[in-house]
Scaffold this motif. Structure first.
Motif, short mmCIF file in Angstrom:
data_model
loop_
_atom_site.label_atom_id
_atom_site.label_comp_id
_atom_site.label_asym_id
_atom_site.label_seq_id
_atom_site.Cartn_x
_atom_site.Cartn_y
_atom_site.Cartn_z
N GLU A 1 0.74 -1.12 0.12
CA GLU A 1 -0.06 -0.01 0.01
C GLU A 1 0.94 1.22 -0.01
O GLU A 1 0.79 2.19 -0.71
N MET A 2 1.99 1.16 0.72
CA MET A 2 3.04 2.43 0.87
C MET A 2 3.58 2.62 -0.57
O MET A 2 3.58 3.43 -1.01
N ALA A 3 3.59 1.48 -1.22
CA ALA A 3 4.37 1.70 -2.77
C ALA A 3 3.33 2.34 -3.67
O ALA A 3 3.53 3.20 -4.41
N ALA A 4 2.18 1.84 -3.34
CA ALA A 4 0.88 2.36 -4.24
C ALA A 4 0.85 3.79 -4.02
O ALA A 4 0.79 4.74 -5.05
N LEU A 5 0.96 4.19 -2.75
CA LEU A 5 0.89 5.65 -2.51
C LEU A 5 2.27 6.55 -2.99
O LEU A 5 2.03 7.60 -3.29
N LEU A 6 3.21 5.90 -2.89
CA LEU A 6 4.54 6.68 -3.33
C LEU A 6 4.68 6.90 -4.84
O LEU A 6 5.07 7.78 -5.11
N LEU A 7 3.70 5.89 -5.76
CA LEU A 7 3.67 6.22 -7.06
C LEU A 7 2.49 7.22 -7.11
O LEU A 7 2.45 7.60 -8.76
N ASP A 8 1.95 7.70 -6.36
CA ASP A 8 0.94 8.41 -6.61
C ASP A 8 -0.02 7.90 -7.43
O ASP A 8 -0.54 8.56 -8.65
N LEU A 9 -0.45 6.63 -7.45
CA LEU A 9 -1.47 5.99 -8.23
C LEU A 9 -2.79 6.49 -8.24
O LEU A 9 -3.22 7.01 -7.09
N GLY A 10 -3.60 6.85 -9.20
CA GLY A 10 -4.96 7.08 -9.06
C GLY A 10 -5.76 6.55 -10.15
O GLY A 10 -5.58 5.48 -10.73
N PRO A 11 -7.20 6.88 -10.18
CA PRO A 11 -8.23 6.31 -10.86
C PRO A 11 -7.74 6.13 -12.43
O PRO A 11 -7.38 7.19 -13.01
N GLY A 12 -8.00 4.91 -12.88
CA GLY A 12 -7.62 4.64 -14.35
C GLY A 12 -6.04 4.31 -14.53
O GLY A 12 -5.90 3.68 -15.52
N ASP A 13 -5.19 4.45 -13.56
CA ASP A 13 -4.07 3.98 -13.85
C ASP A 13 -3.64 2.39 -13.86
O ASP A 13 -4.69 1.95 -13.23
N GLU A 14 -2.94 1.94 -14.60
CA GLU A 14 -2.93 0.59 -14.63
C GLU A 14 -1.63 -0.10 -14.09
O GLU A 14 -0.55 0.57 -14.33
N VAL A 15 -1.63 -1.38 -13.39
CA VAL A 15 -0.74 -2.07 -12.82
C VAL A 15 -0.62 -3.40 -13.37
O VAL A 15 -1.59 -4.08 -13.08
N ILE A 16 0.51 -3.87 -14.18
CA ILE A 16 0.72 -5.07 -14.49
C ILE A 16 1.23 -6.05 -13.54
O ILE A 16 1.94 -6.00 -12.54
N LEU A 17 0.40 -7.30 -13.22
CA LEU A 17 0.69 -8.08 -12.13
C LEU A 17 0.22 -9.43 -12.43
O LEU A 17 -0.55 -9.79 -13.41
N PRO A 18 0.58 -10.57 -11.85
CA PRO A 18 0.10 -11.76 -12.13
C PRO A 18 -1.19 -12.03 -11.46
O PRO A 18 -1.49 -11.32 -10.41
N SER A 19 -1.90 -12.82 -11.84
CA SER A 19 -3.38 -13.31 -11.27
C SER A 19 -3.13 -14.40 -10.42
O SER A 19 -4.10 -14.45 -9.56
N PHE A 20 -2.07 -15.12 -10.55
CA PHE A 20 -1.55 -16.00 -9.57
C PHE A 20 -0.93 -15.62 -8.51
O PHE A 20 0.34 -15.74 -8.19
N THR A 21 -1.55 -14.86 -7.29
CA THR A 21 -0.70 -14.45 -6.44
C THR A 21 -1.80 -14.10 -5.14
O THR A 21 -3.05 -14.37 -5.36
N PHE A 22 -1.43 -13.62 -4.29
CA PHE A 22 -2.32 -13.49 -2.85
C PHE A 22 -3.06 -11.94 -3.25
O PHE A 22 -2.46 -11.31 -3.86
N VAL A 23 -3.98 -11.67 -2.75
CA VAL A 23 -5.02 -10.81 -3.02
C VAL A 23 -4.28 -9.38 -2.80
O VAL A 23 -4.67 -8.50 -3.37
N SER A 24 -3.37 -9.32 -1.94
CA SER A 24 -2.80 -8.06 -1.47
C SER A 24 -1.93 -7.60 -2.55
O SER A 24 -2.03 -6.17 -2.67
N THR A 25 -1.27 -8.35 -3.53
CA THR A 25 -0.80 -7.85 -4.64
C THR A 25 -1.56 -6.78 -5.34
O THR A 25 -1.11 -5.86 -5.91
N ALA A 26 -2.97 -7.08 -5.42
CA ALA A 26 -3.73 -6.43 -6.56
C ALA A 26 -4.50 -5.17 -5.34
O ALA A 26 -4.53 -4.11 -5.96
#
Ligand SMILES: *Cc1c(COP(=O)(O)O)cnc(C)c1O
Length: 374
Positions: A60-85
């Motif tokens: 969550e801190m990483a997401a805040l540091l990137l100043d992510l906002g609505p509509g921004d996209e992050v590429i990640l695996p689907s095969f992971t724990f929920v927190s990654t998303a």
């Protein structure tokens, strides 16, 4: 019943907690937290380590540091724990799921570029089972497209990729010290900062959006609200427990590797007979024996194995329900392309118990053999 997991305690934790008690400093960032930061910075070679109360919090801190906002996209695996998303969804960003490699079960780097759009801001990799993603290729893609790489290294402490510790490669990384991981503090985690341009703001976000860390170092004469933030730091009792574990980290890793290697040798013949597939660790990666799993031929074969092992008194479990097909994943994210490997692995992977100090590995091996030969 052999449980799936048991938290391992070295015995040194109580003494460290007694020391924290005697120190009389119970909130965060006392002596033990600083020692943990030093250990992480030295062992993992990250520029800055900051303990958090979970890996989820670090993401969550990483997401805040990137100043992510609505509509921004992050590429990640689907095969992971929920927190990654979740960390990104909380900022209004859209998780874009990419399929995994059939060998390591990590994000398939060859599929990343096709998933990049003008809204893509970051790639969040997950080092599954403590085995590294193909970081050279991923860092190269990120650089060419101006994306930030975040490592979800929840499972990856003390593993390496081409000699580099996991968590030291992306701009930011997150570790977990949850009791199911290798090095534990009950709940716990850390944000690792490798791109130093994030370091000062990471301290502020972790301390409720204040410059309190600078104040304690005497760099400002009063502390105040300077940015958004929350309370992400653990107390000293937790840090003391963790520091005691860190002193035994190499022994813990070696002991886990010994169990992992016994499983791996025992199932070699089953793999040759085509009954299961064992984990694959690329030659340029060392791993920390976070997890031992087997891949079955079908969902049905796995279901029968779980039942057979349960009857033997052995608890084996599967994961993950792919995030792209989970209710919240469908609502908040999207799949970029085919998810065939993710879907197949999630139906056929079985995790075996792997814990210290007195797991009866031979009993688990015998139980797996009975299930396979039934
Ligand atoms: C365990 C885990 C997490 C969450 O860790 P917490 O410390 O419980 O928040 C996140 N990602 C992955 C891949 C994990 O395995």
């Amino acid at each position: 019943m052999i449980p799936f997991n048991k938290p391992y305690m070295t015995g040194a934790e109580l003494e460290a907690i007694a020391q924290a008690h005697a120190n009389g400093h119970l909130s965060g960032d006392g002596q033990f937290t600083k020692r943990c930061h030093g250990w992480l910075e030295e062992r993992l070679g990250c520029a800055r380590a900051l303990l958090t109360h979970s890996c989820t919090a670090a993401l969550e801190m990483a997401a805040l540091l990137l100043d992510l906002g609505p509509g921004d996209e992050v590429i990640l695996p689907s095969f992971t724990f929920v927190s990654t998303a979740n960390a990104f969804v909380l900022r209004g960003a859209v998780p874009v799921f990419v399929d995994i490699r059939a060998d390591t079960l990590n994000l398939d780097e060859s599929l990343i570029e096709a998933a990049i759009t003008p809204r893509t801001r970051a790639i969040c990799v997950v080092h599954y089972a403590g085995v590294a993603c193909e970081m050279d290729e991923i860092m190269d893609i990120a650089q060419r497209h101006g994306l930030v790489v975040i490592e979800d290294a929840a499972q990856g402490i003390l593993s390496t990729y081409r000699g580099r510790p996991l968590g030291s490669i992306g701009a930011l990384a997150a570790l977990s010290f949850h009791e199911t991981k290798n090095i534990i503090s009950g709940e716990g985690g850390a944000l690792l900062v490798n791109d130093v341009t994030f370091a000062a703001r990471a301290e502020v976000i972790r301390e409720k959006g204040t410059n309190r860390s600078q104040f304690f170092r005497g760099q400002v004469d009063k502390y105040t609200w300077v940015d958004i933030g929350s309370s992400y730091l653990p107390g000293e009792i937790t840090a003391a427990f963790l520091y005691a574990q860190m002193q035994h980290a190499d022994g813990i890793t070696d002991a886990r590797l010994a169990l992992w290697n016994r499983y791996h040798a025992a199932f070699s013949a089953h793999e040759e007979r085509g009954q299961v597939r064992r984990p694959i660790v690329p030659a340029h990666c060392t791993h920390n024996a976070h997890m031992y799993y087997l891949l079955f031929d079908s969902l049905d074969a796995r279901t029968r194995a779980i039942a057979s092992m349960k009857a033997d008194g052995v608890s084996a479990v599967f994961h993950y329900i792919p995030l792209h097909s989970a209710p919240a994943g469908r609502r908040c994210g999207r799949a970029a392309g085919d998810m065939a490997v993710t879907d197949r692995v999630s139906e056929t992977l079985l995790r075996l118990p792997l814990w210290l100090p007195d797991l009866d590995v031979d009993r688990v091996i015998a139980s797996v053999a009975r299930a396979l030969d039934a």
